[in-house]
Structure formats: structure tokens, C-alpha cells
Design a protein around this motif. Structure first.
Motif, PDB file in Angstrom:
ATOM      1  N   LEU A 100       0.826  -1.213   0.000  1.00  0.00           N
ATOM      2  CA  LEU A 100       0.000   0.000   0.000  1.00  0.00           C
ATOM      3  C   LEU A 100       0.861   1.264   0.000  1.00  0.00           C
ATOM      4  N   LEU A 101       1.973   1.222   0.707  1.00  0.00           N
ATOM      5  CA  LEU A 101       2.887   2.370   0.713  1.00  0.00           C
ATOM      6  C   LEU A 101       3.528   2.567  -0.662  1.00  0.00           C
ATOM      7  N   GLU A 102       3.826   1.473  -1.341  1.00  0.00           N
ATOM      8  CA  GLU A 102       4.373   1.585  -2.697  1.00  0.00           C
ATOM      9  C   GLU A 102       3.348   2.218  -3.641  1.00  0.00           C
ATOM     10  N   LEU A 103       2.090   1.830  -3.500  1.00  0.00           N
ATOM     11  CA  LEU A 103       1.035   2.461  -4.302  1.00  0.00           C
ATOM     12  C   LEU A 103       0.894   3.943  -3.953  1.00  0.00           C
ATOM     13  N   ALA A 104       0.978   4.258  -2.657  1.00  0.00           N
ATOM     14  CA  ALA A 104       0.901   5.654  -2.220  1.00  0.00           C
ATOM     15  C   ALA A 104       2.065   6.463  -2.786  1.00  0.00           C
ATOM     16  N   LEU A 105       3.216   5.850  -2.904  1.00  0.00           N
ATOM     17  CA  LEU A 105       4.375   6.509  -3.512  1.00  0.00           C
ATOM     18  C   LEU A 105       4.065   6.924  -4.945  1.00  0.00           C
ATOM     19  N   LEU A 106       3.466   6.020  -5.699  1.00  0.00           N
ATOM     20  CA  LEU A 106       3.121   6.335  -7.088  1.00  0.00           C
ATOM     21  C   LEU A 106       2.046   7.415  -7.164  1.00  0.00           C
ATOM     22  N   LEU A 120       2.273  14.978 -18.788  1.00  0.00           N
ATOM     23  CA  LEU A 120       3.554  14.270 -18.884  1.00  0.00           C
ATOM     24  C   LEU A 120       4.155  14.015 -17.505  1.00  0.00           C
ATOM     25  N   ALA A 121       4.141  15.036 -16.644  1.00  0.00           N
ATOM     26  CA  ALA A 121       4.704  14.874 -15.297  1.00  0.00           C
ATOM     27  C   ALA A 121       3.841  13.948 -14.447  1.00  0.00           C
ATOM     28  N   GLY A 122       2.526  14.094 -14.543  1.00  0.00           N
ATOM     29  CA  GLY A 122       1.623  13.302 -13.718  1.00  0.00           C
ATOM     30  C   GLY A 122       1.621  11.823 -14.062  1.00  0.00           C
ATOM     31  N   LEU A 123       1.918  11.511 -15.304  1.00  0.00           N
ATOM     32  CA  LEU A 123       1.995  10.104 -15.702  1.00  0.00           C
ATOM     33  C   LEU A 123       3.434   9.613 -15.817  1.00  0.00           C
ATOM     34  N   GLY A 124       4.327  10.488 -16.251  1.00  0.00           N
ATOM     35  CA  GLY A 124       5.715  10.087 -16.497  1.00  0.00           C
ATOM     36  C   GLY A 124       6.522   9.837 -15.241  1.00  0.00           C
ATOM     37  N   LEU A 143       8.267   6.394 -14.214  1.00  0.00           N
ATOM     38  CA  LEU A 143       9.713   6.299 -13.998  1.00  0.00           C
ATOM     39  C   LEU A 143      10.019   5.626 -12.660  1.00  0.00           C
ATOM     40  N   ILE A 144       9.305   6.026 -11.614  1.00  0.00           N
ATOM     41  CA  ILE A 144       9.521   5.414 -10.305  1.00  0.00           C
ATOM     42  C   ILE A 144       9.153   3.935 -10.345  1.00  0.00           C
ATOM     43  N   ALA A 145       8.058   3.603 -11.024  1.00  0.00           N
ATOM     44  CA  ALA A 145       7.634   2.201 -11.125  1.00  0.00           C
ATOM     45  C   ALA A 145       8.670   1.362 -11.870  1.00  0.00           C
ATOM     46  N   VAL A 146       9.263   1.927 -12.910  1.00  0.00           N
ATOM     47  CA  VAL A 146      10.295   1.196 -13.664  1.00  0.00           C
ATOM     48  C   VAL A 146      11.529   0.967 -12.789  1.00  0.00           C
ATOM     49  N   VAL A 147      11.958   2.005 -12.091  1.00  0.00           N
ATOM     50  CA  VAL A 147      13.117   1.864 -11.194  1.00  0.00           C
ATOM     51  C   VAL A 147      12.823   0.812 -10.126  1.00  0.00           C
ATOM     52  N   TRP A 148      11.617   0.882  -9.544  1.00  0.00           N
ATOM     53  CA  TRP A 148      11.246  -0.078  -8.505  1.00  0.00           C
ATOM     54  C   TRP A 148      11.230  -1.500  -9.073  1.00  0.00           C
ATOM     55  N   GLY A 149      10.650  -1.661 -10.245  1.00  0.00           N
ATOM     56  CA  GLY A 149      10.575  -2.980 -10.859  1.00  0.00           C
ATOM     57  C   GLY A 149      11.937  -3.551 -11.214  1.00  0.00           C
ATOM     58  N   LEU A 150      12.825  -2.687 -11.671  1.00  0.00           N
ATOM     59  CA  LEU A 150      14.162  -3.150 -12.040  1.00  0.00           C
ATOM     60  C   LEU A 150      15.014  -3.537 -10.843  1.00  0.00           C
ATOM     61  N   PHE A 151      14.903  -2.766  -9.751  1.00  0.00           N
ATOM     62  CA  PHE A 151      15.847  -2.931  -8.655  1.00  0.00           C
ATOM     63  C   PHE A 151      15.252  -3.380  -7.321  1.00  0.00           C
ATOM     64  N   ALA A 157      14.905   3.661  -0.386  1.00  0.00           N
ATOM     65  CA  ALA A 157      14.888   4.906   0.387  1.00  0.00           C
ATOM     66  C   ALA A 157      14.865   6.114  -0.543  1.00  0.00           C
ATOM     67  N   ALA A 158      15.650   6.067  -1.609  1.00  0.00           N
ATOM     68  CA  ALA A 158      15.672   7.185  -2.563  1.00  0.00           C
ATOM     69  C   ALA A 158      14.297   7.372  -3.199  1.00  0.00           C
ATOM     70  N   CYS A 159      13.638   6.286  -3.535  1.00  0.00           N
ATOM     71  CA  CYS A 159      12.296   6.380  -4.126  1.00  0.00           C
ATOM     72  C   CYS A 159      11.321   7.014  -3.149  1.00  0.00           C
ATOM     73  N   PHE A 160      11.325   6.555  -1.899  1.00  0.00           N
ATOM     74  CA  PHE A 160      10.371   7.085  -0.927  1.00  0.00           C
ATOM     75  C   PHE A 160      10.695   8.518  -0.510  1.00  0.00           C
ATOM     76  N   VAL A 161      11.960   8.850  -0.377  1.00  0.00           N
ATOM     77  CA  VAL A 161      12.316  10.239  -0.062  1.00  0.00           C
ATOM     78  C   VAL A 161      11.908  11.147  -1.220  1.00  0.00           C
ATOM     79  N   THR A 162      12.083  10.686  -2.438  1.00  0.00           N
ATOM     80  CA  THR A 162      11.640  11.453  -3.603  1.00  0.00           C
ATOM     81  C   THR A 162      10.127  11.656  -3.552  1.00  0.00           C
TER      82      THR A 162
END
Length: 111
Positions: free
Chosen positions: A11-17, A36-40, A44-52, A71-76
Motif C-alpha cells: 500500500l505504501l508503494e502504491l501511495a508513492l506512485l 507528462l509529469a503526472g503520468l511520467g 519512472l519510479i515504477a520502472v526503477v522499482w521494478g528493475l531494482f 529509500a531514494a524512491c520514498f524520499v523522492t
């Protein structure tokens, strides 16, 4: 207990997105840039999360590096919420993730 913590992590990961999308759609710019910003940015965060960071990550990382990317994703996400005028929810997002991550770590490897 561990199942509850894993559900909260999801749920926190969804909240991040959602936070990243909120920031993008609240920009004071033309609608094409907001779109573009609202979807892009969430994409981008989802791709980074999925990759790593996902359990089936394409690029497996050592635990400390994986934690750093998470941590970088959530701080962002928290920072983006703050920039969108919602600093308290941004801080809560980061704080809840940190507490949940700590509890999951303790549940996985009890001291």
C-alpha cells in the motif's frame, strides 16, 4: 504479523506512485506538461522499482544497495508531496515506510 507488514508495504508503494502523480498533476504549467509529469514521473519510479526493488527484480542488488534505492524512491515521493503543498503527508509517507521497513527486517531476521 509479517503478512500485515507486507500488505502495508504494498500500500505504501502504491501511495508513492500516487504522490508522484499528485505532484505532476498539480504543477502550475500547461496541461501537456502536467499530463507528462503526472503520468511520467510515477512511471519512472515504477520502472526503477521494478528493475531494482521488486521481489522479482530484473537487476538483483545486494541488500544495502536495494535499501538505498528504496529509500531514494520514498524520499523522492515525500519531497514531491511537500513540493505539491502537502509536507505532512510527504513526511508521513517516508516515516511510515521507514518504520514498516524496520519492522519487516526485524520480522525476517529476529535479533
Amino acid at each position: 504479523m509479517k503478512a500485515v507488514l507486507l500488505a502495508l508495504a504494498f500500500l505504501l508503494e502504491l501511495a508513492l506512485l500516487v504522490a508522484a502523480g499528485w505532484w505532476g498533476f498539480t504543477r502550475d504549467v500547461g496541461w501537456p506538461v502536467r499530463l507528462l509529469a503526472g503520468l511520467g514521473v510515477p512511471l519512472l519510479i515504477a520502472v526503477v522499482w521494478g528493475l531494482f526493488c521488486s521481489p522479482k527484480a530484473s537487476v538483483p542488488l545486494p541488500a544495502p544497495a536495494k535499501l538505498s534505492v528504496q529509500a531514494a524512491c520514498f524520499v523522492t515521493g515525500g519531497l514531491l508531496l511537500a513540493l505539491a503543498g502537502r509536507p505532512v503527508p510527504g513526511a508521513l509517507l517516508v516515516g511510515l515506510w521507514a518504520v514498516n521497513k524496520a519492522l519487516l527486517t526485524l520480522a525476517h531476521d529476529p535479533v
